[in-house]
Scaffold this motif. Structure first.
Motif, mmCIF file in Angstrom:
data_model
loop_
_atom_site.group_PDB
_atom_site.id
_atom_site.type_symbol
_atom_site.label_atom_id
_atom_site.label_comp_id
_atom_site.label_asym_id
_atom_site.label_seq_id
_atom_site.Cartn_x
_atom_site.Cartn_y
_atom_site.Cartn_z
ATOM 1 N N ARG A 65 -40.557 -19.735 29.349
ATOM 2 C CA ARG A 65 -41.641 -18.919 29.912
ATOM 3 C C ARG A 65 -41.986 -19.422 31.310
ATOM 4 N NH1 ARG A 65 -46.937 -18.188 27.007
ATOM 5 N NH2 ARG A 65 -46.877 -16.113 27.973
ATOM 6 N N VAL A 88 -44.483 -14.087 33.420
ATOM 7 C CA VAL A 88 -45.838 -13.570 33.585
ATOM 8 C C VAL A 88 -46.199 -13.750 35.056
ATOM 9 C CG1 VAL A 88 -48.279 -13.815 32.985
ATOM 10 C CG2 VAL A 88 -46.523 -14.114 31.217
ATOM 11 N N ARG A 114 -50.205 -9.078 35.653
ATOM 12 C CA ARG A 114 -51.632 -8.941 35.363
ATOM 13 C C ARG A 114 -52.458 -9.202 36.618
ATOM 14 N NH1 ARG A 114 -52.086 -12.760 29.932
ATOM 15 N NH2 ARG A 114 -49.974 -12.362 29.135
ATOM 16 N N LEU A 121 -56.607 -16.971 32.825
ATOM 17 C CA LEU A 121 -55.616 -17.251 31.784
ATOM 18 C C LEU A 121 -56.063 -18.405 30.906
ATOM 19 C CD1 LEU A 121 -52.056 -16.933 33.377
ATOM 20 C CD2 LEU A 121 -53.428 -15.196 32.243
ATOM 21 N N GLU A 126 -54.321 -18.633 27.282
ATOM 22 C CA GLU A 126 -52.911 -18.340 27.557
ATOM 23 C C GLU A 126 -52.140 -19.635 27.846
ATOM 24 O OE1 GLU A 126 -51.247 -15.552 27.556
ATOM 25 O OE2 GLU A 126 -52.787 -13.994 27.474
#
Length: 248
Positions: A65, A88, A114, A121, A126
């Motif tokens: 990620r 992200v 986002r 976050l 997150e």
């Protein structure tokens, strides 16, 4: 504990006003388009080494990620997704995120964009992320120490953080600010505030205060003949730095 906000509303508004130009290689973000190959080479090489991935694979970072903080229109997020990362991308300027989302959809890429901040976050629980990128963003925040601490809270154990910014030197004032904005017109006037540029020593101090182990700086320099950026020992204007959690 809540994360400390460090967003500069004036900088957010300035980039929001230019959002439609993100993917125009000859437009207001042309300097980033020219800088991108050197940044991408650095990120890819460091991540391949750190995560011990096979460079010949088409998507060597599958299963990892990545968080792109200050993603803008997605100039970094898209190639990172193509390399296999689950990406992200966050930005405080909603207009840029809208452009990024539309462009990713147009080329068939799935990226979680986002309109958000690092502290948002954190508040939402997150993360953590294997890779955290903060490229040409820390010089636009009001509190770089708080920003570095927020980034650290989003970095996974065993993860890698990569930052890029402008040094605070006389040369960066002349070339990174005055020439770039007023003589060469590479970026709109007022894009940067030289007083917010960070020396490598200052950035290293913020990262260490956040509990991280920094490495660098690693210079990036413009070849005046070819117009291409390349890795360099010269850190007087642009440089990158990596950080990780201390070894157990």
């Amino acid at each position: 504990m809540s994360a400390t906000a460090s967003i500069d509303p004036a900088s957010v508004a300035r980039f929001a006003a230019m959002a439609e130009a993100w993917w125009d290689p000859a437009g207001k973000f042309a300097p980033l388009h020219r800088l991108n190959p050197a940044r991408l080479d650095f990120i890819r090489a460091r991540c391949l080494a750190w995560f011990e991935r096979e460079p010949r694979e088409r998507a060597p970072f599958a299963g990892l990620r990545l968080l792109d903080v200050g993603c803008g229109g997605g100039l970094i997020a898209e190639p990172m997704r193509r390399l296999g990362f689950d990406v992200v991308g966050i930005d405080a300027a909603e207009e840029g995120v809208t452009v990024a989302s539309a462009h990713a959809a147009s080329v068939g890429l799935t990226i979680d964009y986002r309109a958000a901040t690092a502290e948002a976050l954190i508040a939402a629980g997150e993360g953590p992320f294997d890779v955290v990128l903060a490229l040409e963003i820390i010089e636009h925040v009001t509190d770089p120490a708080a920003f570095a601490a927020n980034l650290a809270r989003l970095l996974a154990p065993g993860g890698l953080m990569i930052l890029a910014t402008l040094n605070r030197t006389v040369r960066s004032l002349v070339f990174g600010k005055l020439a770039a904005e007023y003589l060469l017109r590479w970026v709109p006037a007022g894009t940067h505030d030289w007083r917010q540029f960070l020396t490598p020593e200052a950035l290293r101090g913020h990262l260490e205060a956040a509990g991280l182990t920094p490495e660098g700086p690693f210079g990036l320099a413009l070849d005046p003949l070819s117009g291409a950026w390349r890795a360099s020992n010269d850190v007087a204007i642009n440089y990158m730095m990596i950080a990780r959690w201390p070894a157990a």
